[in-house]
Design a protein around this motif. Structure first.
Motif, mmCIF file in Angstrom:
data_model
loop_
_atom_site.group_PDB
_atom_site.id
_atom_site.type_symbol
_atom_site.label_atom_id
_atom_site.label_comp_id
_atom_site.label_asym_id
_atom_site.label_seq_id
_atom_site.Cartn_x
_atom_site.Cartn_y
_atom_site.Cartn_z
ATOM 1 N N UNK A 321 0.926 -0.928 -0.012
ATOM 2 C CA UNK A 321 -0.171 -0.127 -0.310
ATOM 3 C C UNK A 321 1.127 0.898 0.044
ATOM 4 N N UNK A 322 1.536 1.489 0.669
ATOM 5 C CA UNK A 322 2.285 2.533 0.634
ATOM 6 C C UNK A 322 3.443 2.367 0.057
ATOM 7 N N UNK A 323 4.386 1.611 -0.974
ATOM 8 C CA UNK A 323 4.691 2.061 -2.133
ATOM 9 C C UNK A 323 3.815 1.887 -2.939
ATOM 10 N N UNK A 324 2.194 1.557 -3.051
ATOM 11 C CA UNK A 324 1.480 1.938 -4.131
ATOM 12 C C UNK A 324 1.753 3.661 -4.131
ATOM 13 N N UNK A 325 1.542 4.243 -2.560
ATOM 14 C CA UNK A 325 0.973 5.684 -2.657
ATOM 15 C C UNK A 325 2.324 6.186 -2.987
ATOM 16 N N UNK A 326 3.559 5.817 -3.077
ATOM 17 C CA UNK A 326 4.545 6.735 -3.340
ATOM 18 C C UNK A 326 5.294 6.476 -5.321
ATOM 19 N N UNK A 327 4.707 5.163 -5.567
ATOM 20 C CA UNK A 327 4.466 5.035 -6.755
ATOM 21 C C UNK A 327 3.578 6.384 -7.715
ATOM 22 N N UNK A 328 1.993 6.422 -7.099
ATOM 23 C CA UNK A 328 1.703 6.952 -7.695
ATOM 24 C C UNK A 328 2.099 9.228 -7.520
ATOM 25 N N UNK A 329 2.520 9.341 -6.394
ATOM 26 C CA UNK A 329 3.082 10.372 -6.396
ATOM 27 C C UNK A 329 4.281 10.479 -7.206
ATOM 28 N N UNK A 330 4.835 9.224 -7.370
ATOM 29 C CA UNK A 330 6.449 9.486 -8.594
ATOM 30 C C UNK A 330 5.347 9.939 -9.913
ATOM 31 N N UNK A 331 4.646 9.119 -10.267
ATOM 32 C CA UNK A 331 3.839 9.656 -11.471
ATOM 33 C C UNK A 331 2.862 10.649 -11.956
ATOM 34 N N UNK A 332 2.433 11.409 -10.410
ATOM 35 C CA UNK A 332 1.942 12.598 -10.916
ATOM 36 C C UNK A 332 3.565 13.754 -10.955
ATOM 37 N N UNK A 333 4.765 13.527 -10.516
ATOM 38 C CA UNK A 333 5.694 14.416 -10.655
ATOM 39 C C UNK A 333 6.517 14.006 -11.750
ATOM 40 N N UNK A 334 5.879 12.934 -12.540
ATOM 41 C CA UNK A 334 5.950 12.997 -13.378
ATOM 42 C C UNK A 334 7.732 11.748 -13.755
ATOM 43 N N UNK A 335 7.457 11.180 -12.284
ATOM 44 C CA UNK A 335 8.173 9.655 -12.298
ATOM 45 C C UNK A 335 8.170 8.820 -12.760
#
Length: 338
Positions: A321-335
């Motif tokens: 769950x936390x890993x997925x949230x981190x990926x979503x934040x990276x996706x939002x920032x273009x990472x």
């Protein structure tokens, strides 16, 4: 670092954690005694001491964890390559829930949980059918609009529909069936024996043996379907094979262990971050990493609150769950490239 070195290191880690897992439990067993029991079993020598605990209780459970983890992680890596989306995995897009709905339908409506080999294969077949249907549905949606939001929203909808079906079947179930259904709702390796292992193993092994043969084709799909076609790959038959194989592996894993989320997201992404997106390494490394993760998680699940047992799906959700949230934040920032 060469592919052979990476895979050799992961194989060594898998053997070590599997040996330690077979030694952990209500009755601790030393690693040398575990290895001795395995060597006597392989050599058909008479059993000694705690060999029965290792061979009858812990070995099939560790093997099941290894196969289920490998199947889920490898399926996640394939889906991410096929959809060209690093946020795709069997649980998030509803494939695991569809497989669980198929398995639970057979258990409740057919009473197959208690008819031995035929029931085990029937549950696996129904889970495969449910996983295949949901994978094909998500694939069609992904072709129409290949962005993160569409896939995630489709996964939410499919999960909701599957969980509604599971809720209806749970309402119809008898008290005995309700105890069996807890396996599929939270995920657990409890009660794993050689019969259950042998019912699921052929399908997962088949998928794990076949999927890496498509590594170069998946590398081509990363460029796009048109580009893969120009490179000589027949993309439609290729995608149909990949859908069937991932559904087979996921369905067999869910039929045996229940819904275990985030393994197919966490492991392939970690491998990709460490060693790159080349599927010639990513697929076998994800299989080994998934086996390591699920063996470790199952060992913690059955020892953390002993003599009770924590559902393994809870642990993988706490990790993923936390890993997925981190990926979503990276996706939002273009990472993360969608």
């Amino acid at each position: 670092m060469g592919h052979g070195v990476v895979l050799a290191g992961l194989c060594a880690a898998l053997l070590i954690i599997a040996t330690l897992a077979m030694g952990c439990g209500a009755m601790p067993i030393r690693a040398e005694d575990v290895l001795g029991a395995l060597l006597r079993w392989i050599g058909a020598h008479p059993a000694q001491g705690d060999d029965a605990i290792v061979l009858s209780l812990r070995l099939p459970r560790v093997l099941m964890a290894a196969l289920a983890g490998a199947g889920l992680a490898c399926s996640g890596a394939v889906m991410q390559g096929m959809f060209r989306n690093p946020l795709v995995e069997p649980g998030l897009i509803g494939v695991s829930a569809g497989s669980a709905l198929g398995a639970i339908s057979v258990i409740v409506l057919g009473g197959a949980a208690s008819v031995g080999w035929l029931g085990s294969f029937g549950v696996t077949a129904a889970a495969f059918a449910g996983g295949l249907l949901t994978t094909a549905l998500v694939y069609m949606l992904g072709r129409r609009r290949a962005d993160i939001a569409t896939l995630l929203l489709a996964g939410v909808a499919i999960n909701a529909i599957a969980m509604a079906g599971i809720g209806v079947l749970t309402y119809m179930a008898s008290e005995r069936q309700l105890r069996d259904l807890s396996l599929w709702t939270l995920g657990s390796l409890g009660g794993t024996d050689w019969r259950r292992l042998l019912a699921a193993a052929p399908w997962i092994v088949l998928s794990l043996a076949w999927l890496p043969l498509h590594a170069r084709a998946l590398n081509a799909l990363l460029l796009g379907e048109r580009e893969a076609g120009l490179l000589g790959y027949r993309t439609r038959p290729l995608q149909r094979r990949l859908i069937a194989l991932t559904a087979l592996a996921t369905g067999a894993a869910v039929a045996s262990c229940g819904v275990i989320g985030f393994v197919g997201l966490l492991v392939p992404h970690a491998i990709r971050l460490a060693w790159g997106p080349d599927h010639r390494l990513l697929l076998p490394a994800s299989a080994l990493g998934g086996a390591i993760l699920l063996i470790g998680a199952d060992t913690v699940a059955r020892t953390m609150v002993a003599p009770a047992e924590l559902p393994i799906g809870i642990l993988t959700a706490l990790l993923g769950g936390p890993f997925f949230l981190w990926l979503l934040l990276r996706a939002r920032d273009g990472g993360v490239r969608a």
